[in-house]
Design an enzyme around this catalytic site. Structure first.
Site, PDB file in Angstrom:
ATOM      1  N   LYS A   1      -9.796  -5.315   1.781  1.00  0.00           N
ATOM      2  CA  LYS A   1      -9.121  -4.678   2.929  1.00  0.00           C
ATOM      3  C   LYS A   1      -8.468  -3.405   2.393  1.00  0.00           C
ATOM      4  CE  LYS A   1      -5.748  -3.892   5.262  1.00  0.00           C
ATOM      5  NZ  LYS A   1      -5.355  -2.475   5.505  1.00  0.00           N
TER       6      LYS A   1
ATOM      7  N   GLU B   1       0.378  -6.560  -7.570  1.00  0.00           N
ATOM      8  CA  GLU B   1       0.459  -5.350  -8.423  1.00  0.00           C
ATOM      9  C   GLU B   1       1.258  -4.333  -7.613  1.00  0.00           C
ATOM     10  OE1 GLU B   1      -1.125  -4.969 -11.418  1.00  0.00           O
ATOM     11  OE2 GLU B   1      -2.833  -6.336 -11.426  1.00  0.00           O
TER      12      GLU B   1
ATOM     13  N   CYS C   1       0.779   4.217  -9.813  1.00  0.00           N
ATOM     14  CA  CYS C   1       1.852   3.224  -9.942  1.00  0.00           C
ATOM     15  C   CYS C   1       2.562   3.329 -11.288  1.00  0.00           C
ATOM     16  CB  CYS C   1       1.275   1.835  -9.755  1.00  0.00           C
ATOM     17  SG  CYS C   1      -0.125   1.522 -10.833  1.00  0.00           S
TER      18      CYS C   1
ATOM     19  N   GLU D   1      11.234   4.418  -6.123  1.00  0.00           N
ATOM     20  CA  GLU D   1       9.899   4.932  -6.417  1.00  0.00           C
ATOM     21  C   GLU D   1       9.585   6.077  -5.456  1.00  0.00           C
ATOM     22  OE1 GLU D   1       6.407   2.613  -5.302  1.00  0.00           O
ATOM     23  OE2 GLU D   1       5.515   3.052  -7.248  1.00  0.00           O
TER      24      GLU D   1
HETATM   25  P1  NAD Z   1       1.406  -0.524   1.147  1.00  0.00           P
HETATM   26  O1  NAD Z   1       2.092  -1.708   0.631  1.00  0.00           O
HETATM   27  O2  NAD Z   1       1.989   0.206   2.287  1.00  0.00           O
HETATM   28  O3  NAD Z   1      -0.086  -0.904   1.597  1.00  0.00           O
HETATM   29  C1  NAD Z   1      -0.974  -1.554   0.707  1.00  0.00           C
HETATM   30  C2  NAD Z   1      -1.984  -2.354   1.501  1.00  0.00           C
HETATM   31  O4  NAD Z   1      -1.319  -3.443   2.145  1.00  0.00           O
HETATM   32  C3  NAD Z   1      -2.694  -1.574   2.617  1.00  0.00           C
HETATM   33  O5  NAD Z   1      -4.063  -1.938   2.640  1.00  0.00           O
HETATM   34  C4  NAD Z   1      -1.996  -2.067   3.864  1.00  0.00           C
HETATM   35  O6  NAD Z   1      -2.788  -1.979   5.033  1.00  0.00           O
HETATM   36  C5  NAD Z   1      -1.723  -3.526   3.499  1.00  0.00           C
HETATM   37  N1  NAD Z   1      -0.664  -4.181   4.270  1.00  0.00           N
HETATM   38  C6  NAD Z   1       0.447  -3.611   4.804  1.00  0.00           C
HETATM   39  N2  NAD Z   1       1.185  -4.545   5.431  1.00  0.00           N
HETATM   40  C7  NAD Z   1       0.542  -5.735   5.293  1.00  0.00           C
HETATM   41  C8  NAD Z   1       0.813  -7.067   5.698  1.00  0.00           C
HETATM   42  N3  NAD Z   1       1.908  -7.377   6.406  1.00  0.00           N
HETATM   43  N4  NAD Z   1      -0.057  -8.045   5.354  1.00  0.00           N
HETATM   44  C9  NAD Z   1      -1.150  -7.760   4.620  1.00  0.00           C
HETATM   45  N5  NAD Z   1      -1.471  -6.504   4.218  1.00  0.00           N
HETATM   46  C10 NAD Z   1      -0.634  -5.508   4.545  1.00  0.00           C
HETATM   47  O7  NAD Z   1       1.195   0.426  -0.112  1.00  0.00           O
HETATM   48  P2  NAD Z   1       0.615   1.892  -0.128  1.00  0.00           P
HETATM   49  O8  NAD Z   1       1.653   2.800   0.439  1.00  0.00           O
HETATM   50  O9  NAD Z   1      -0.768   1.891   0.437  1.00  0.00           O
HETATM   51  O10 NAD Z   1       0.476   2.155  -1.705  1.00  0.00           O
HETATM   52  C11 NAD Z   1       1.487   2.650  -2.499  1.00  0.00           C
HETATM   53  C12 NAD Z   1       2.152   1.537  -3.278  1.00  0.00           C
HETATM   54  O11 NAD Z   1       1.200   0.842  -4.065  1.00  0.00           O
HETATM   55  C13 NAD Z   1       3.180   2.079  -4.259  1.00  0.00           C
HETATM   56  O12 NAD Z   1       4.332   1.269  -4.252  1.00  0.00           O
HETATM   57  C14 NAD Z   1       2.470   1.947  -5.600  1.00  0.00           C
HETATM   58  O13 NAD Z   1       3.314   1.865  -6.715  1.00  0.00           O
HETATM   59  C15 NAD Z   1       1.687   0.695  -5.401  1.00  0.00           C
HETATM   60  N6  NAD Z   1       0.579   0.630  -6.374  1.00  0.00           N
HETATM   61  C16 NAD Z   1       0.651  -0.294  -7.403  1.00  0.00           C
HETATM   62  C17 NAD Z   1      -0.360  -0.354  -8.361  1.00  0.00           C
HETATM   63  C18 NAD Z   1      -0.309  -1.357  -9.494  1.00  0.00           C
HETATM   64  O14 NAD Z   1      -1.343  -1.619 -10.103  1.00  0.00           O
HETATM   65  N7  NAD Z   1       0.828  -1.958  -9.818  1.00  0.00           N
HETATM   66  C19 NAD Z   1      -1.446   0.513  -8.274  1.00  0.00           C
HETATM   67  C20 NAD Z   1      -1.487   1.445  -7.231  1.00  0.00           C
HETATM   68  C21 NAD Z   1      -0.466   1.484  -6.280  1.00  0.00           C
END
Ligand code: NAD
Length: 492
Positions: free
Chosen positions: A181, A255, A291, A399
Site C-alpha cells: 500500500k 520503521e 528517515c 523531525e
Molecule cells: P505517514 O505515516 O503519513 O504515511 C505512511 C503510510 O501510512 C502511507 O502509505 C499512508 O497512506 C499510510 N497510513 C496513514 N494512516 C494510516 C492508517 N491509519 N492505517 C494504515 N495506514 C495508514 O508517513 P509519510 O509522511 O508518508 O512518510 C514520512 C515518514 O516516514 C517520516 O516520519 C519518516 O521518517 C518515515 N520514514 C521512516 C523510514 C525508516 O526506515 N525508519 C524510512 C522512510 C521514511
C-alpha cells in the site's frame, strides 16, 4: 488544481490483473518540480481491499509450498527484469517525489536490483532453516521455520522503490504473499513496479493497491486475512495502526522517523567530515527527506569555525539545483506541497526560537530557479543550516524531514553523547573521529539502531536496518517475515 487531459492513468495490481479501482475513482499525482499534475492513480476503497486480501490469501498456499530454491529463482528473475525497466522506474519516481534522476539511476536502481538477488540468497540460507535439539534421551526437539501468511507493506512517499523492495523481497523470500500500500502522495512508481513484477510471479503473490491511509491502509491492517504488517512511516501512523489493531493484534514492523546526530570530533578528517555531515549526510538523499538523514550536526567547538567554512564549500561545490530529469542536477524539490509548507514553517520558527541561518534559508521556485517559469510553482527549498546553542529548541527535537539541519557546538565527548541521546528518536548516528577507542565508546553508548563511523548513510540490506526508542522496532528481513514452530518427537 485541475487534472490535465492526456494524463497517464496508473492502475492497481490485484491477482495478476492491472485494473482501476472498483468505484472508478482516481486521485491526481503532482510533479514536485513543477507543482503540476502529471498522472492519476486509483482511489481504492474497502471493496478493492477485500479483492486484494482474497487474492493474496488464495495465492498463499501454493507460494508457501514452493521450495526455497524455487522461490529464489523467481526473485532472481525479478532482479534480472530491472535491467530492462530500471530507467523507466527511475524516471517515474523522479516525477512522483522529486528524487533527482542521477541518484535514482546510479544509486537506487542498482541497490534495489541487488536486494532481489540478496533476498534470493537469503531465501535459501535462512528462509527455511530451523533448529534441532536432543531433549533428554527419548525426545528429539526441532523447529520448523514457516511463512507468516499475508504480509501488508505500507510505505511512505519518500524512497518508494527502495522501501517497496526491502519489504516485498524479504517477505516473498520467506514464503509469504504480499500486498503493498503506497502513500497516496506518491504511488505511481509502486504501481508500475508491481505491474512489472506480477508478470514474473504467479497471480496474487504480489499485489499493489493505492488509496488513502485512512480508508485503504486502515482496512488492510484491520483485516483478519492479513497476518503481518510492516509500516514505514510516521509515529502518528504507527500509533493509529496500533490502536486500530488493538482488539485483533498482529505482529508488526515499525520503521519510523528520526532526528539523527552526526558528530564531528576535533581529531576527525575534517574535509571528509564536512561532506559527510552535509552533502552525503543529509542534503543529497531525496532533498533531506530520508528517515536517517543526519539532521543534528554536532561539532566540537575547537574546530567549529573551520568546519563551517568547509561545510559551506562542500555545499557550494556539490549542490546543483535544476531539472530533476537532468543528470547534472544533484538537488531536487521536496516531495509535496504539504511537506514544503511544513519545512518552510520550521525554517521560520527555528529563527524565531533563536536559530541563526548560516547556509541557505530561502525557498520557492522564483527564488531558487529565477527565470525558469516551468519550476515557479515547484516545491523548492535551499539546503539550510541553522546554528543553535541548545538542543532544546523545537527544531532540534522534532523531525523536520527535509533539507534542514541544525548545527550545535559541544566541548567534550560526554557532552556530545548527552546531546546525541537527548531525543525521543533512535534511528541513526554518525561519528567522525580518528580515535578508535572513542569510536567504540560512542558506538556502545549512542541510543540508536544504526551507527556510522567516518561514513554516513550507507545501508547494506545484508544487515538489519531498524530503530530504537520512538524510531520503531523490528526490521524488514527474511527472518522477520517467518516464524518458528516448535515440535517434539518421542522416540522409544
Ligand atoms: P505517514 O505515516 O503519513 O504515511 C505512511 C503510510 O501510512 C502511507 O502509505 C499512508 O497512506 C499510510 N497510513 C496513514 N494512516 C494510516 C492508517 N491509519 N492505517 C494504515 N495506514 C495508514 O508517513 P509519510 O509522511 O508518508 O512518510 C514520512 C515518514 O516516514 C517520516 O516520519 C519518516 O521518517 C518515515 N520514514 C521512516 C523510514 C525508516 O526506515 N525508519 C524510512 C522512510 C521514511
Amino acid at each position: 488544481m485541475k487534472t490535465l487531459n492526456n494524463l497517464k492513468d496508473y492502475q492497481n495490481v490485484i491477482n495478476g490483473n492491472v485494473i482501476p479501482s472498483a468505484s472508478g475513482e482516481k486521485m491526481d499525482c503532482y510533479d514536485p518540480a513543477t507543482g503540476k499534475v502529471w498522472a492519476t492513480i486509483p482511489s481504492s476503497n474497502v471493496e478493492d481491499v477485500e479483492a486484494t486480501v482474497t487474492a493474496a490469501r488464495t495465492a498463499f498456499p501454493s507460494w508457501a509450498a514452493l521450495t526455497a530454491t524455487e522461490r529464489a529463482n523467481y526473485l532472481r528473475r525479478i532482479g534480472d527484469s530491472i535491467a530492462q525497466y530500471g530507467d523507466e522506474l527511475a524516471e517515474i519516481e523522479t516525477k512522483d517525489n522529486g528524487w533527482v534522476i542521477r541518484e535514482m539511476k546510479y544509486g537506487i536502481i542498482p541497490e534495489i536490483t541487488k536486494m532481489w538477488y540478496d533476498a534470493a540468497a537469503a531465501a535459501i540460507k535462512v528462509g527455511s532453516k530451523g533448529q534441532t535439539e536432543q531433549i533428554g534421551p527419548n525426545t528429539l526437539g526441532f523447529t520448523l521455520r514457516e511463512p507468516v501468511g499475508v504480509v501488508v507493506g505500507i510505505i511512505p512517499w519518500n524512497s518508494t522503490l527502495w522501501t517497496f523492495t526491502v519489504k516485498a523481497a524479504a517477505a516473498l523470500a520467506g514464503g509469504n504473499t504480499v500486498i503493498i500500500k503506497p502513500s497516496e502522495l506518491a504511488s505511481v512508481a509502486s504501481l508500475r513496479y508491481g505491474e512489472i513484477i506480477q508478470n514474473i510471479l504467479p497471480p496474487g503473490v504480489l499485489n499493489v493497491i493505492s488509496g488513502t491511509g485512512a480508508e485503504v491502509g486502515d482496512a488492510l491492517v484491520r483485516h483478519p486475512g492479513v497476518n503481518k504488517v510492516s509500516l514505514t512511516g510516521s509515529g502518528r501512523t504507527a500509533k493509529a495502526i496500533a490502536q486500530s489493531t488493538a482488539d485483533n493484534p498482529k505482529p508488526m514492523v515499525f520503521e519510523l522517523g528520526g532526528k539523527s546526530p552526526n558528530i564531528v570530533f576535533e581529531d576527525a578528517d575534517l574535509a571528509k567530515a564536512a561532506n559527510g555531515v552535509t552533502v552525503n549526510g543529509i542534503f543529497t538523499g531525496n532533498a533531506g527527506q530520508l528517515c536517517c538523514g543526519g539532521s543534528r550536526i554536532l561539532i566540537q567547538r575547537s574546530v567549529f569555525d573551520k568546519m563551517i567554512e568547509l561545510m559551506k564549500e562542500e555545499i557550494a561545490t556539490h549542490i546543483q539545483f535544476g531539472d530533476t530529469l537532468d543528470s547534472q542536477t544533484s538537488f531536487g524539490p521536496v516531495a509535496n506541497e504539504m511537506q514544503f509548507k511544513k519545512i518552510c514553517s520550521y525554517i521560520e520558527s527555528g529563527q524565531q526560537e533563536g536559530g541563526q541561518v548560516i547556509v541557505g534559508g530561502r525557498y520557492g521556485g522564483p527564488n531558487l530557479l529565477p527565470g525558469q517559469e516551468k519550476f515557479a510553482e515547484g516545491y523548492w527549498i535551499e539546503p539550510t543550516l541553522l546554528k543553535v546553542n541548545s538542543n532544546n529548541l523545537q527544531v532540534c527535537q522534532e523531525e523536520i524531514f527535509g533539507p534542514v539541519a541544525v548545527v550545535i557546538p559541544f566541548d567534550t565527548e560526554e557532552e556530545a553523547l548527552a546531546i546525541a541521546n537527548d531525543t525521543t528518536f533512535g534511528l541513526g548516528a554518525g561519528v567522525w573521529t580518528s580515535d578508535l577507542n572513542r569510536a567504540h565508546r560512542m558506538i556502545r553508548s549512542i541510543e540508536s539502531g544504526n551507527v556510522w563511523v567516518n561514513t554516513y548513510r550507507i545501508v547494506g540490506t545484508e544487515l538489519p536496518f531498524g530503530g530504537q526508542k520512538s524510531s520503531g522496532f523490528g526490521t524488514d528481513s527474511v527472518l522477520e517475515f517467518t516464524r518458528e514452530k516448535t515440535c517434539y518427537i518421542h522416540i522409544d
